[in-house]
Design a protein around this motif. Structure first.
Motif, PDB file in Angstrom:
ATOM      1  N   UNK A  56      42.787  98.374  45.227  1.00  0.00           N
ATOM      2  CA  UNK A  56      42.220  97.827  46.458  1.00  0.00           C
ATOM      3  C   UNK A  56      43.223  97.945  47.609  1.00  0.00           C
ATOM      4  N   UNK A  57      42.732  98.285  48.762  1.00  0.00           N
ATOM      5  CA  UNK A  57      43.577  98.312  49.950  1.00  0.00           C
ATOM      6  C   UNK A  57      43.928  96.876  50.351  1.00  0.00           C
ATOM      7  N   UNK A  58      44.996  96.719  51.141  1.00  0.00           N
ATOM      8  CA  UNK A  58      45.419  95.366  51.527  1.00  0.00           C
ATOM      9  C   UNK A  58      44.284  94.500  52.069  1.00  0.00           C
ATOM     10  N   UNK A  59      43.359  95.113  52.842  1.00  0.00           N
ATOM     11  CA  UNK A  59      42.225  94.359  53.388  1.00  0.00           C
ATOM     12  C   UNK A  59      41.423  93.708  52.271  1.00  0.00           C
ATOM     13  N   UNK A  60      41.097  94.497  51.216  1.00  0.00           N
ATOM     14  CA  UNK A  60      40.293  93.979  50.126  1.00  0.00           C
ATOM     15  C   UNK A  60      41.105  93.092  49.189  1.00  0.00           C
ATOM     16  N   UNK A  61      42.404  93.351  49.106  1.00  0.00           N
ATOM     17  CA  UNK A  61      43.246  92.454  48.306  1.00  0.00           C
ATOM     18  C   UNK A  61      43.186  91.032  48.847  1.00  0.00           C
ATOM     19  N   UNK A  62      43.218  90.907  50.165  1.00  0.00           N
ATOM     20  CA  UNK A  62      43.169  89.572  50.764  1.00  0.00           C
ATOM     21  C   UNK A  62      41.868  88.866  50.401  1.00  0.00           C
ATOM     22  N   UNK A  63      40.754  89.609  50.444  1.00  0.00           N
ATOM     23  CA  UNK A  63      39.473  88.986  50.137  1.00  0.00           C
ATOM     24  C   UNK A  63      39.299  88.750  48.636  1.00  0.00           C
ATOM     25  N   UNK A  64      39.842  89.638  47.818  1.00  0.00           N
ATOM     26  CA  UNK A  64      39.836  89.386  46.380  1.00  0.00           C
ATOM     27  C   UNK A  64      40.602  88.109  46.053  1.00  0.00           C
ATOM     28  N   UNK A  65      41.748  87.946  46.717  1.00  0.00           N
ATOM     29  CA  UNK A  65      42.546  86.739  46.504  1.00  0.00           C
ATOM     30  C   UNK A  65      41.739  85.502  46.867  1.00  0.00           C
ATOM     31  N   UNK A  66      40.951  85.583  47.916  1.00  0.00           N
ATOM     32  CA  UNK A  66      40.154  84.437  48.359  1.00  0.00           C
ATOM     33  C   UNK A  66      39.067  84.082  47.361  1.00  0.00           C
ATOM     34  N   UNK A  67      38.267  85.061  46.962  1.00  0.00           N
ATOM     35  CA  UNK A  67      37.111  84.745  46.116  1.00  0.00           C
ATOM     36  C   UNK A  67      37.509  84.480  44.667  1.00  0.00           C
ATOM     37  N   UNK A  68      38.626  85.012  44.213  1.00  0.00           N
ATOM     38  CA  UNK A  68      39.087  84.790  42.836  1.00  0.00           C
ATOM     39  C   UNK A  68      40.154  83.720  42.732  1.00  0.00           C
ATOM     40  N   UNK A  69      40.434  83.038  43.838  1.00  0.00           N
ATOM     41  CA  UNK A  69      41.438  81.962  43.891  1.00  0.00           C
ATOM     42  C   UNK A  69      42.838  82.453  43.526  1.00  0.00           C
ATOM     43  N   UNK A  70      43.182  83.655  43.923  1.00  0.00           N
ATOM     44  CA  UNK A  70      44.512  84.205  43.674  1.00  0.00           C
ATOM     45  C   UNK A  70      45.239  84.321  45.007  1.00  0.00           C
TER      46      UNK A  70
END
Length: 378
Positions: A56-70
């Motif tokens: 995942x690119x940094x943009x999607x990493x940030x959102x993955x972190x949000x929805x997966x509580x990471x």
């Protein structure tokens, strides 16, 4: 590896584990990401990330972190600790419960539920007391939650002491015969204790594991090995040494080495006289009544009526009324003695004692003693 260029395979496996722990499909994760990010992401993107085809690119990493509580800033650390996290959340925990535990762990990393050293010391004391009266299932669930939080904070020798003690107790919530769980966690506990550099804790962890395995009659080779390590680390009398010696005594008794078992009981008593604890009702203590319960089962295994009568009388005299589970141990030891002597009524006697104890107070150890009694009558 940095947050901007994570290894695709490691991050992909982490995404999949967290997604499945939440009970989400790939399509559900894609929808959550679109909702948070405002941009379109398809199930195919999620599949490619999880299979390691791309990161995942940094943009999607940030959102993955949000929805997966990471938390994004700890993504790298999370990946490095993935094995520890997975081993905890993979212990027959329902996905919904696992999701709550994961959330607790990452909330701690963000500082929302951070604990001080004093808080963790208090938690250790509470677990030590609760283990004496509560069932293994309830203790295990609570321990998983706290250990996931703790693994985000283990940095100092003091925190490794806490990790070692909690891991030892966690190991005891599994049958000793389950080498994939109990023994592996005793090994983890020993490594955590070594990391702390605290010699007393290093001895105690190994001794506690030795007596737990010896008392349960499981993994006797490991019981001997851990006891030997404890005794080699420090020859001074200590609670860890008491446990180590009695663990070896039980292993000897179960192998039919009567002379060695009785010699070790006497050695254990000498060490206890110098290092025994007060009457604290804690799994981290070895008061006189508990030493005699250790000796009671050993006497039953040897069929030694004289020793059994002596140590059971002492245990009866000093055992607190607030700990009925341990009185059940004594009654079941009497049932085992009967079975060893060929009296088939021993099974019924032990079963009646176990049935009289409320089910929520049962322990894995009691069930293993019951199995031993059935085997003795076979």
């Amino acid at each position: 590896m940095s947050a901007s260029s994570p290894h695709p395979g490691e991050v992909g496996r982490l995404i999949r584990e967290l997604r499945t722990a939440l009970g989400w499909s790939q399509s559900r994760l894609a929808s959550e990401l679109a909702r948070v990010g405002g941009d379109t992401v398809t199930r195919m993107y999620v599949s490619r990330w999880e299979n390691g085809h791309c990161a995942p690119q940094p943009y999607w990493l940030r959102h993955l972190a949000t929805v997966l509580q990471v938390p994004l800033e700890t993504m790298e650390d999370t990946v490095n600790r993935r094995g520890f996290l997975t081993s905890l959340t993979g212990t027959a925990i329902a996905p919904a419960v696992a999701a709550d535990l994961i959330e607790a762990g990452f909330a701690a990393a963000l500082g929302d539920r951070a604990r001080t050293g004093e808080d963790w010391d208090g938690a250790v004391e509470t677990y030590g007391r609760d283990y004496m009266t509560q069932g293994a299932a309830e203790i295990q669930k609570r321990l998983v939650a706290d250990m996931i939080v703790l693994q985000q904070q283990v940095e100092t020798p003091r925190s490794w002491v806490v990790a070692a003690k909690l891991a030892t107790l966690y190991a005891k919530t599994f049958p000793g015969s389950d080498g994939l769980k109990a023994v592996s966690w005793y090994r983890h506990a020993a490594r955590f204790a070594d990391r702390s550099g605290d010699r007393d804790v290093r001895v105690w962890v190994r001794g506690r594991a030795a007596i737990a395995l010896g008392y349960e009659g499981a993994a006797l080779g490991m019981a001997d090995a851990l006891a030997a390590q404890a005794m080699a680390l420090d020859e001074r009398p200590s609670l860890g040494m008491v446990n180590a010696v009695m663990g070896r005594a039980h292993a000897a008794a179960l192998r039919g080495d009567r002379a060695t078992a009785l010699s070790l009981v006497e050695e254990g008593r000498r060490v206890f006289d110098k290092a025994g604890s007060d009457d604290a009702e804690s799994d981290y203590a070895v008061p006189w009544w508990r030493f005699n319960i250790f000796a009671s089962l050993l006497a039953a295994r040897l069929g030694d009526e004289r020793l059994a009568g002596e140590v059971q009388a002492e245990a009866d005299r000093h055992l607190p009324a607030s700990l009925p589970r341990f009185r059940t141990h004594l009654e079941m030891h009497r049932g085992l003695m009967m079975a060893r002597q060929g009296d088939s009524a021993g099974v019924g006697y032990a079963q009646a004692a176990l049935d009289a104890l409320p089910p929520e107070k049962h322990s894995l150890t009691l069930r293993m003693v019951m199995e031993e009694i059935h085997t003795a009558t076979g």
